[in-house]
Design a protein around this motif. Structure first.
Motif, PDB file in Angstrom:
ATOM      1  N   UNK A   2      16.614  23.365  48.718  1.00  0.00           N
ATOM      2  CA  UNK A   2      17.148  23.122  50.051  1.00  0.00           C
ATOM      3  C   UNK A   2      16.463  21.936  50.731  1.00  0.00           C
ATOM      4  N   UNK A   4      14.800  21.631  53.523  1.00  0.00           N
ATOM      5  CA  UNK A   4      13.447  21.793  54.047  1.00  0.00           C
ATOM      6  C   UNK A   4      12.420  21.605  52.922  1.00  0.00           C
ATOM      7  N   UNK A   5      12.734  22.201  51.771  1.00  0.00           N
ATOM      8  CA  UNK A   5      11.788  22.097  50.649  1.00  0.00           C
ATOM      9  C   UNK A   5      11.644  20.642  50.190  1.00  0.00           C
ATOM     10  N   UNK A   7      12.090  18.029  52.058  1.00  0.00           N
ATOM     11  CA  UNK A   7      11.342  17.328  53.104  1.00  0.00           C
ATOM     12  C   UNK A   7       9.857  17.636  52.999  1.00  0.00           C
ATOM     13  N   UNK A   8       9.546  18.886  52.640  1.00  0.00           N
ATOM     14  CA  UNK A   8       8.137  19.257  52.495  1.00  0.00           C
ATOM     15  C   UNK A   8       7.474  18.461  51.375  1.00  0.00           C
ATOM     16  N   UNK A   9       8.185  18.314  50.268  1.00  0.00           N
ATOM     17  CA  UNK A   9       7.639  17.527  49.154  1.00  0.00           C
ATOM     18  C   UNK A   9       7.334  16.106  49.595  1.00  0.00           C
ATOM     19  N   UNK A  10       8.311  15.501  50.292  1.00  0.00           N
ATOM     20  CA  UNK A  10       8.109  14.117  50.742  1.00  0.00           C
ATOM     21  C   UNK A  10       6.947  14.046  51.731  1.00  0.00           C
ATOM     22  N   UNK A  11       6.914  15.018  52.653  1.00  0.00           N
ATOM     23  CA  UNK A  11       5.876  15.020  53.684  1.00  0.00           C
ATOM     24  C   UNK A  11       4.481  15.116  53.061  1.00  0.00           C
ATOM     25  N   UNK A  12       4.343  16.057  52.141  1.00  0.00           N
ATOM     26  CA  UNK A  12       3.015  16.272  51.553  1.00  0.00           C
ATOM     27  C   UNK A  12       2.574  15.082  50.710  1.00  0.00           C
TER      28      UNK A  12
ATOM     29  N   UNK B 101       7.146  17.770  60.418  1.00  0.00           N
ATOM     30  CA  UNK B 101       6.752  18.800  59.457  1.00  0.00           C
ATOM     31  C   UNK B 101       5.229  18.835  59.289  1.00  0.00           C
ATOM     32  N   UNK B 120       4.715  22.925  46.881  1.00  0.00           N
ATOM     33  CA  UNK B 120       5.473  21.687  47.084  1.00  0.00           C
ATOM     34  C   UNK B 120       4.668  20.410  46.851  1.00  0.00           C
TER      35      UNK B 120
END
Lengths: 393, 169
Positions: A2, A4-5, A7-12, B101, B120
């Motif tokens: 999904x 959000x997941x 986006x989380x990968x990119x964010x981290x 985020x 993640x």
């Protein structure tokens, strides 16, 4: 997958790119922290075997003459001579015994079980278990209590021996932080594991046999009890993050704690709920407290000794020990008029009396014995000297 | 025991990567530096054994994750031998959503944050995460679900009222 997941990968990943770089000094910093930690642990384990570099700052009481709490601080340059030898000052407390057992083995003195019986351990030899003995100092009779097993994968060998209620107990740690508490009957028998607990590299920092249970605390905090013969390990109420001081007293921070917080500055009686917080003043550091006394270093770098409530403060003639909490007795070197160390002295801070322990410098080092429990033990030529502090009035 | 030169090599080679991992775990450079140093001290203590039997890097990473969820407060325990300089780090995250985020992650309980990072960033399966953190797979799933719900909520709330700082804890 999904949104959000994703986006989380990119964010981290993006955030990780913002992390600082490791400095070139990182290895050195790690090494320094590792050595500090290891030395602290070793000091805690080998309580009586601390070697002090002579020449460090140390105050000393005037040699010899008995006196009460000094009203004016004694100073370092008042210390040109050693006090009388301990065998003259407190003859009833001193016992010199051969440095080897009747069977020729070297040994570690643990503690006096009574007037003349010393609990001792002998290290494991090649493919041989260590042994814990009761050593009768008068008859020189050596009675085996138990083998001290070293399970495969042990990283911290048997330490922290404690006795009481007809049992002797100690601890070991296996790789992966598997801490184990062992117990054997003092009358002789097989050692059994009575408790297991996950611990960090420091293992345990407190162990006592009391009434019907064994009490222990982990170096990284937490006080627990287990029945004498083994059974369920129970966390002591309010004992999380605490350390065993002297049952039923527990406290924080423990002996392995940071130097900017008073060791056992806050203590609590587990049975009555009574608590006590030792007085500390701004600028003080390296404070360590026992049930009654505290020692530490003031802003000027001078050592002091006083009651927990801050009263009766006086300069401490002793070196601070990382291995035990301060009590009525302490030890420190005395320097001659030329500034060279002469020997090591035992001080009674309650009466102001002091005595020469008989230790002399060897090269640039001098053995610093530390009072542990109710005794001081020290090597003296081919002898071992025991000073039983309970015999000093 | 003298230091094994291979340990120094390991630190030199993997220090940056561990620091990146520490940074996403802790959320700020200071705690990240603490985590890395503490994990390396433990690795140093067990180096001979870990080098032979395990993978030193995975040992260090596992140690860091566990230290993080133990509500570990090293700052209280020991002075830092090396403390990285303060700097604004989140303003270069490319777009608004990622910044939001990253802010929102600061509001997660430690264990939930660790699960999110392991899933993640480290791309571990729930089974692997359970092993690293020493919890059950069910716990990993429920912690992850709670973390995601919380992040979703705070991101949508934050879209309305943007905040400026990402280091709040």
């Amino acid at each position: 997958m999904n949104q959000l997941e994703d986006a989380l990968r990119r964010t981290l990943t993006g955030a990780a790119g913002q992390a600082p770089h490791a400095p070139a000094t990182l290895t050195g910093a790690v090494e320094a922290r590792y050595r500090r930690r290891r030395n602290r642990t070793r000091a805690a384990l080998a309580a009586a075997a601390v070697v002090a570099l002579v020449g460090g700052a140390a105050f000393a009481l005037k040699g010899g003459a008995p006196r009460a709490m000094p009203a004016t601080p004694p100073t370092a340059d008042a210390t040109a001579a050693l006090p009388d030898p301990v065998e003259k000052v407190w003859p009833q407390a001193v016992r010199d015994i051969p440095a080897r057992l009747p069977n020729g083995r070297a040994f570690h003195p643990i503690r006096l079980l009574d007037d003349h019986t010393l609990l001792v351990t002998v290290d494991a030899g090649f493919e041989k278990a260590g042994v814990v003995y009761a050593y009768d100092l008068e008859s020189r009779d050596l009675r085996k209590i138990a083998d001290v097993p070293t399970p495969k994968g042990t990283v911290a060998f048997a330490s922290g021996f404690a006795a009481g209620e007809g049992r002797v107990a100690w601890w070991t740690v296996k790789e992966g932080g598997q801490g184990m508490i062992w117990s054997a009957p003092l009358s002789g028998g097989k050692a059994t594991i009575v408790a297991r607990r996950k611990v960090d590299d420091g293992g345990f920092d407190g162990l006592a046999v009391t009434d019907d249970k064994i009490v222990f605390s982990a170096q990284d905090g937490g006080v627990f009890t287990v029945p004498l013969g083994g059974g369920t390990v129970e966390a002591v109420e309010g004992g999380a993050d605490m350390h065993l001081l002297s049952w039923p007293w527990i406290g924080t921070v423990g002996l392995g704690g940071p130097s900017d917080e008073p060791r056992f500055g806050t203590i609590r009686n587990v049975e009555t709920g009574e608590t006590d917080t030792a007085l500390t003043r701004a600028g003080e550091q390296n404070i360590s407290c026992g049930l009654v006394f505290c020692m530490g270093e003031n802003g000027a770098g001078e050592y002091f000794h006083r009651m927990r409530d801050g009263s009766r403060e006086q300069p401490a003639p002793c070196l601070l020990s990382a291995a035990s909490t301060p009590g009525r007795f302490c030890t420190g070197p005395v320097k001659g008029a030329d500034g060279r160390p002469l020997g090591m002295v035992l001080y009674d801070l309650t009466t102001g009396r002091s005595a020469d322990l008989g230790i002399r410098p060897k090269g640039k080092e001098m053995f610093l014995p530390v009072p542990v429990g109710t005794q001081v033990t020290l090597p003296l030529d081919k002898q071992l000297r025991l000073v039983d502090l309970t015999k000093i009035p | 025991m003298d230091q094994d030169p291979r340990f120094a090599e390991f630190v030199a080679e993997r220090g940056d990567a561990l620091l990146r991992y520490g940074y996403v775990l802790a959320g700020n450079p200071h705690d990240a530096a603490d985590l890395v140093q503490e994990a390396l001290v433990k690795l140093r203590a067990s180096w001979a054994r870990v080098r032979l039997k395990d993978n030193p890097e995975s040992y260090a990473r596992t140690t860091m994750a566990r230290l993080h969820i133990r509500a570990w407060r090293l700052r209280r325990r020991e002075h830092l031998a090396w403390d990285p300089p303060e700097r604004e780090h989140h303003d270069t995250l490319p777009d608004g959503e990622e910044q939001r985020l990253w802010h929102a992650m600061a509001g997660l309980p430690r264990r939930q944050r660790a699960v999110v990072v392991l899933r993640y960033y480290e791309q571990l399966t729930d089974e692997e995460i359970a092993r690293v953190l020493g919890v059950s797979r069910g716990t990993v799933r429920s912690q992850a679900a709670r973390a995601l719900a919380k992040l979703r909520d705070s991101v949508s709330a934050e879209s309305a009222v943007p905040t400026t700082r990402g280091e709040a804890r």
